[in-house]
Design a protein around this motif. Structure first.
Motif, PDB file in Angstrom:
ATOM      1  N   ASP A 196       0.812  -1.218   0.000  1.00 50.86           N
ATOM      2  CA  ASP A 196       0.000   0.000   0.000  1.00 50.86           C
ATOM      3  C   ASP A 196       0.847   1.269   0.000  1.00 50.86           C
ATOM      4  OD1 ASP A 196      -2.544   1.208   0.019  1.00 50.86           O
ATOM      5  OD2 ASP A 196      -2.483   1.491   2.192  1.00 50.86           O
ATOM      6  N   TRP A 197       2.175   1.095  -0.027  1.00 47.67           N
ATOM      7  CA  TRP A 197       3.079   2.239   0.058  1.00 47.67           C
ATOM      8  C   TRP A 197       4.136   2.163  -1.039  1.00 47.67           C
ATOM      9  CZ3 TRP A 197       2.708   6.324   3.502  1.00 47.67           C
ATOM     10  CH2 TRP A 197       1.759   6.185   4.523  1.00 47.67           C
ATOM     11  N   ALA A 198       4.351   3.294  -1.740  1.00 44.71           N
ATOM     12  CA  ALA A 198       5.367   3.354  -2.796  1.00 44.71           C
ATOM     13  C   ALA A 198       6.651   4.020  -2.318  1.00 44.71           C
ATOM     14  CB  ALA A 198       4.817   4.119  -3.997  1.00 44.71           C
ATOM     15  N   GLY A 199       6.560   4.893  -1.311  1.00 47.42           N
ATOM     16  CA  GLY A 199       7.745   5.587  -0.832  1.00 47.42           C
ATOM     17  C   GLY A 199       7.392   6.612   0.225  1.00 47.42           C
ATOM     18  N   PHE A 200       8.413   7.048   0.967  1.00 44.51           N
ATOM     19  CA  PHE A 200       8.213   7.990   2.069  1.00 44.51           C
ATOM     20  C   PHE A 200       9.426   8.904   2.151  1.00 44.51           C
ATOM     21  CE2 PHE A 200       8.045   9.537   6.397  1.00 44.51           C
ATOM     22  CZ  PHE A 200       6.681   9.658   6.665  1.00 44.51           C
ATOM     23  N   ILE A 201       9.193  10.213   2.304  1.00 41.03           N
ATOM     24  CA  ILE A 201      10.284  11.183   2.471  1.00 41.03           C
ATOM     25  C   ILE A 201      10.013  12.015   3.725  1.00 41.03           C
ATOM     26  CG2 ILE A 201      11.589  13.081   1.465  1.00 41.03           C
ATOM     27  CD1 ILE A 201      10.671  12.194  -1.278  1.00 41.03           C
ATOM     28  N   GLU A 202      11.022  12.115   4.579  1.00 40.16           N
ATOM     29  CA  GLU A 202      10.910  12.904   5.804  1.00 40.16           C
ATOM     30  C   GLU A 202      11.849  14.103   5.741  1.00 40.16           C
ATOM     31  OE1 GLU A 202      11.394  12.353  10.690  1.00 40.16           O
ATOM     32  OE2 GLU A 202      11.900  10.717   9.328  1.00 40.16           O
ATOM     33  N   PRO A 383      10.470   2.085   0.380  1.00 38.71           N
ATOM     34  CA  PRO A 383      11.678   2.905   0.238  1.00 38.71           C
ATOM     35  C   PRO A 383      11.516   4.257   0.921  1.00 38.71           C
ATOM     36  CG  PRO A 383      11.072   1.906  -1.863  1.00 38.71           C
ATOM     37  CD  PRO A 383       9.925   1.654  -0.927  1.00 38.71           C
ATOM     38  N   GLY A 384      12.535   4.643   1.693  1.00 39.03           N
ATOM     39  CA  GLY A 384      12.472   5.893   2.435  1.00 39.03           C
ATOM     40  C   GLY A 384      13.613   6.824   2.077  1.00 39.03           C
ATOM     41  N   GLY A 385      13.373   8.109   2.255  1.00 37.31           N
ATOM     42  CA  GLY A 385      14.402   9.113   2.012  1.00 37.31           C
ATOM     43  C   GLY A 385      14.267  10.254   2.998  1.00 37.31           C
ATOM     44  N   MET A 386      15.340  11.048   3.135  1.00 35.07           N
ATOM     45  CA  MET A 386      15.320  12.164   4.073  1.00 35.07           C
ATOM     46  C   MET A 386      15.979  13.395   3.474  1.00 35.07           C
ATOM     47  SD  MET A 386      15.951  10.769   7.930  1.00 35.07           S
ATOM     48  CE  MET A 386      15.305  12.335   8.550  1.00 35.07           C
ATOM     49  N   SER A 419      10.138  16.820  -4.738  1.00 36.66           N
ATOM     50  CA  SER A 419      10.567  15.417  -4.727  1.00 36.66           C
ATOM     51  C   SER A 419       9.372  14.473  -4.767  1.00 36.66           C
ATOM     52  CB  SER A 419      11.420  15.143  -3.488  1.00 36.66           C
ATOM     53  OG  SER A 419      12.567  15.965  -3.457  1.00 36.66           O
ATOM     54  N   LEU A 420       8.327  14.797  -4.013  1.00 36.62           N
ATOM     55  CA  LEU A 420       7.118  13.972  -4.051  1.00 36.62           C
ATOM     56  C   LEU A 420       6.462  14.036  -5.426  1.00 36.62           C
ATOM     57  CD1 LEU A 420       5.678  14.828  -0.525  1.00 36.62           C
ATOM     58  CD2 LEU A 420       6.499  12.584  -1.268  1.00 36.62           C
ATOM     59  N   VAL A 421       6.434  15.226  -6.015  1.00 43.13           N
ATOM     60  CA  VAL A 421       5.880  15.385  -7.360  1.00 43.13           C
ATOM     61  C   VAL A 421       6.696  14.583  -8.369  1.00 43.13           C
ATOM     62  CG1 VAL A 421       5.547  17.055  -9.238  1.00 43.13           C
ATOM     63  CG2 VAL A 421       4.780  17.600  -6.922  1.00 43.13           C
ATOM     64  N   HIS A 422       8.013  14.606  -8.210  1.00 45.25           N
ATOM     65  CA  HIS A 422       8.898  13.834  -9.086  1.00 45.25           C
ATOM     66  C   HIS A 422       8.590  12.339  -8.980  1.00 45.25           C
ATOM     67  CE1 HIS A 422      12.872  13.031 -11.094  1.00 45.25           C
ATOM     68  NE2 HIS A 422      12.703  11.882 -10.451  1.00 45.25           N
ATOM     69  N   LEU A 423       8.493  11.832  -7.767  1.00 44.75           N
ATOM     70  CA  LEU A 423       8.185  10.412  -7.575  1.00 44.75           C
ATOM     71  C   LEU A 423       6.828  10.062  -8.147  1.00 44.75           C
ATOM     72  CD1 LEU A 423       9.463   9.825  -3.934  1.00 44.75           C
ATOM     73  CD2 LEU A 423      10.402   8.812  -6.014  1.00 44.75           C
ATOM     74  N   ASP A 424       5.866  10.943  -7.952  1.00 45.59           N
ATOM     75  CA  ASP A 424       4.514  10.702  -8.457  1.00 45.59           C
ATOM     76  C   ASP A 424       4.504  10.607  -9.976  1.00 45.59           C
ATOM     77  OD1 ASP A 424       1.500  10.698  -8.085  1.00 45.59           O
ATOM     78  OD2 ASP A 424       1.751  12.484  -9.374  1.00 45.59           O
ATOM     79  N   ALA A 425       5.256  11.473 -10.637  1.00 48.49           N
ATOM     80  CA  ALA A 425       5.248  11.511 -12.095  1.00 48.49           C
ATOM     81  C   ALA A 425       6.107  10.436 -12.726  1.00 48.49           C
ATOM     82  CB  ALA A 425       5.722  12.890 -12.577  1.00 48.49           C
ATOM     83  N   SER A 426       7.163  10.007 -12.007  1.00 51.39           N
ATOM     84  CA  SER A 426       8.129   9.091 -12.607  1.00 51.39           C
ATOM     85  C   SER A 426       7.837   7.623 -12.372  1.00 51.39           C
ATOM     86  CB  SER A 426       9.540   9.417 -12.092  1.00 51.39           C
ATOM     87  OG  SER A 426       9.608   9.251 -10.687  1.00 51.39           O
ATOM     88  N   SER A 427       6.966   7.288 -11.439  1.00 52.25           N
ATOM     89  CA  SER A 427       6.674   5.891 -11.169  1.00 52.25           C
ATOM     90  C   SER A 427       5.811   5.313 -12.279  1.00 52.25           C
ATOM     91  CB  SER A 427       5.957   5.743  -9.830  1.00 52.25           C
ATOM     92  OG  SER A 427       4.687   6.338  -9.888  1.00 52.25           O
ATOM     93  N   PRO A 428       5.943   4.005 -12.536  1.00 50.30           N
ATOM     94  CA  PRO A 428       5.136   3.383 -13.594  1.00 50.30           C
ATOM     95  C   PRO A 428       3.642   3.511 -13.299  1.00 50.30           C
ATOM     96  CG  PRO A 428       6.895   1.911 -12.846  1.00 50.30           C
ATOM     97  CD  PRO A 428       6.838   3.031 -11.882  1.00 50.30           C
ATOM     98  N   SER A 429       2.859   3.716 -14.348  1.00 50.47           N
ATOM     99  CA  SER A 429       1.403   3.738 -14.183  1.00 50.47           C
ATOM    100  C   SER A 429       0.863   2.330 -14.145  1.00 50.47           C
ATOM    101  CB  SER A 429       0.760   4.516 -15.332  1.00 50.47           C
ATOM    102  OG  SER A 429       0.927   3.821 -16.542  1.00 50.47           O
ATOM    103  N   THR A 430      -0.356   2.192 -13.673  1.00 46.55           N
ATOM    104  CA  THR A 430      -0.958   0.850 -13.617  1.00 46.55           C
ATOM    105  C   THR A 430      -1.141   0.266 -15.004  1.00 46.55           C
ATOM    106  OG1 THR A 430      -3.123   1.939 -13.523  1.00 46.55           O
ATOM    107  CG2 THR A 430      -2.154   1.230 -11.451  1.00 46.55           C
ATOM    108  N   SER A 431      -1.280   1.113 -16.004  1.00 46.35           N
ATOM    109  CA  SER A 431      -1.454   0.617 -17.384  1.00 46.35           C
ATOM    110  C   SER A 431      -0.153   0.054 -17.953  1.00 46.35           C
ATOM    111  CB  SER A 431      -1.951   1.753 -18.288  1.00 46.35           C
ATOM    112  OG  SER A 431      -0.997   2.801 -18.306  1.00 46.35           O
TER     113      SER A 431
END
Length: 433
Positions: A196-202, A383-386, A419-431
Motif C-alpha cells: 500500500d506504500w510506494a515511498g516515504f520522504i521525511e 523505500p524511504g528518504g530524508m 521530490s514527491l511530485v517527481h516520484l509521483d510523475a516518474s513511477s510506472p502507471s498501472t497501465s
C-alpha cells in the motif's frame, strides 16, 4: 498523458516563511508549564495528543481525510487520481525530549502540512494518494526506545513489548497509552501493508553543523546510524562519609564515573572511528552530601553507522564496566533497553530528491544522519528518504537553543514538494504493468 515533473514543479507556489513560523510557534506553545526552558511534550502524554489534534484540525480544514491509528499516529490522506497506485508519504513526529527545542520533528510535520496546502490547491491531482503522517512517540527520552509509533507500523514493536518499556516513574508504554485512551493490545491493527506504500520522504533539521559550515541549503541523507541503548545498575554500599575510611568504601558513583570515562575513551579510540557513546542520564542514590552513594543507574546510548562496530562497541563497554565493578567491589547488572541497526536508504528515493534539487537550482550534500528517525523504521515497509535543512547555533539540538531559520525551512519544503511530485510523475502507471 502525464504532466512532467518540471512542469508540475514550476507550477508550485512559493513558500511563505511567515506561515511556517506561525505553525512552528503554534506547536511550541504546547509545552508542560513550569518544567523549565524549552519545550517538554513527552511521548504518549496528553500534550502530545493536543499537538496531534492541532495537526488534525489543520488538515481537515484543507479538506483531507484524517484518522488516528491504533498506535496513536495521525494520518491525513489526499486521494490520487489512480486509486490502484500505492501511496506516497511524508511526515515526522510531534513529541519532544524534556526541555527540547521547537524544530526537532515538528519541522517535518509542518513541512507535511505545507506540502498538503500546496497539493490541495493544484488543478491537476497527483496520480498517487499522498499521506501526511504525524508519528507518535519518536523520542526515546521517556521510555528508552526511540521511534515507537513508526516501529509499530513497521511491525517491529508489538503488544508484548510495551509493558517492559518503562519511564523513570515506573509507567510503561502500555500504561501511558491507556491513560490517553489508546488500547495497547490493539496496536497490531496499525501495521502498514508494504503493498500500500510506494515511498516515504521525511524532512528534518540536521541536528549538526555540516550544512551551515558548508553554506549549503539542504542535505540528502544516504545512511541513518544505528543505536543501542543500555541501562547499567551499579550497587555499592551506602555509608557515612565521615565514618567510612576511603579504603573500605564501595562507592557506586566512583565506579560509575570510571565507567563514563571508559565509554568516552572507547569511543575516541582509533578502532572506533565514527562511534558515539553517551551517558545521558545518571541517577545517584540516596543523593545525600553526607552519604556515600550506594546505588547508581546509568543510561547509555551507543551509536554508529557500522552495524558490527555498533554491537562490538556495546559489548566492549559492558565488559569494561564489569571489570571496573569487580575491581571496585561493587555489584553490576546490565539491561538492553532498545536496539536499532543502521539503515542505508534506497538510492531510488535519494535520486528523486537530488534530481529535484537540481531542477530547483539547489546545491546539496549527500550525508549520513547520526540521529535516529522515523524513516529508519518506515524503510522496512517501503523505500524511504530524508531531506536535511540547516541547524544554526553550531548544530545544537535537543536543547532550548535549537534553531533553524524559517527561510531555510521554506527552501526544504519546496524541495520536499518537488521530490514527491517527481516520484509521483516518474513511477510506472498501472497501465504499464
Amino acid at each position: 498523458m502525464h504532466t512532467t515533473t518540471a512542469e508540475q514543479t514550476a507550477a508550485l507556489p512559493g513558500r511563505s516563511a511567515d506561515r511556517v513560523r506561525i505553525l512552528i510557534e503554534r506547536f511550541a506553545a504546547l509545552t508542560e508549564p513550569g518544567k523549565g526552558p524549552g519545550i517538554t511534550r513527552l511521548a504518549y502524554s496528553p500534550l502530545e495528543r493536543s499537538a496531534h489534534a492541532e495537526f488534525t484540525a489543520y488538515m481537515e480544514e484543507l479538506g483531507l481525510q484524517v484518522s488516528t491509528d491504533a498506535a496513536g499516529n495521525t494520518i491525513a490522506e489526499l486521494p490520487g487520481s489512480d486509486p490502484r497506485l500505492p501511496a506516497l508519504g511524508t511526515g515526522s513526529h510531534l513529541d519532544s525530549v524534556p526541555n527540547g527545542g521547537a524544530f526537532d520533528g515538528i519541522a517535518g510535520v509542518v513541512a507535511a502540512m505545507e506540502v498538503a496546502r500546496t497539493l490541495v490547491g493544484q488543478p491537476i491531482p497527483t496520480r498517487h494518494t499522498i499521506r501526511f503522517v504525524a508519528f507518535a512517540a519518536e523520542e526515546g527520552a521517556r521510555f528508552g526506545q526511540a521511534c515507537t509509533g513508526s516501529r509499530i507500523v513497521a511491525g517491529l514493536t508489538g503488544p508484548k513489548d510495551l509493558p517492559g518499556l518503562m519511564d523513570g516513574d515506573g509507567v510503561s508504554v502500555a500504561d501511558a497509552m491507556r491513560a490517553i485512551n489508546i488500547d495497547p493490545q490493539g496496536i497490531s491493527d496499525a501495521v502498514w501493508d508494504e503493498n500500500d506504500w510506494a515511498g516515504f520522504i521525511e524532512l528534518h533539521i540536521e541536528q549538526g553543523s555540516v550544512l551551515t559550515d558548508a553554506g549549503l541549503p539542504v542535505g540528502v541523507v544516504d545512511l541513518i546510524s544505528g543505536s543501542t541503548r543500555i541501562r547499567i545498575d551499579i550497587t555499592g554500599r551506602a555509608s557515612h562519609t565521615g565514618g567510612t575510611p576511603m579504603h573500605l568504601r564501595a562507592d557506586a558513583l566512583a565506579a560509575s564515573a570510571q565507567i563514563v570515562l571508559a565509554a568516552e575513551g572507547l569511543a575516541k579510540d582509533s578502532r572506533h572511528h565514527g562511534t558515539r557513546i553517551t551517558v545521558g542520564k545518571l541517577d545517584v542514590h540516596p543523593g545525600s552530601i553526607t552519604t556515600i552513594p550506594g546505588h547508581c543507574q546509568l543510561h547509555v546510548d551507543v551509536r554508529d553507522v557500522d552495524n558490527d562496530r555498533q554491537r562490538f562497541s556495546t559489548s566492549e563497554l559492558i565488559a569494561a564496566a564489569h571489570e571496573i565493578a569487580a575491581h571496585r567491589g561493587v555489584g553490576i547488572s546490565v539491561e538492553v533497553l532498545a536496539d536499532a541497526s543502521p539503515v542505508v536508504l534506497p538510492v531510488t528515493i535519494r535520486n528523486a530528491i537530488t534530481a529535484s534539487a537540481a531542477s530547483l537550482g539547489l546545491e546539496y550534500r549527500v550525508m549520513p544522519s547520526g540521529a535516529s528517525h522515523d524513516t529508519q523504521m518506515i524503510n522496512h515497509v517501503c523505500p524511504g528518504g530524508m531531506i536535511f535543512v540547516p541547524s544554526r547555533n553550531h548544530g545544537v539540538s535537543h536543547s532550548p537553543d535549537e534553531l533553524t531559520d524559517f527561510e531555510d525551512l521554506a527552501v526544504g519544503i519546496e524541495l520536499l514538494t518537488a521530490s514527491l511530485v517527481h516520484l509521483d510523475a516518474s513511477s510506472p502507471s498501472t497501465s504499464d504493468n
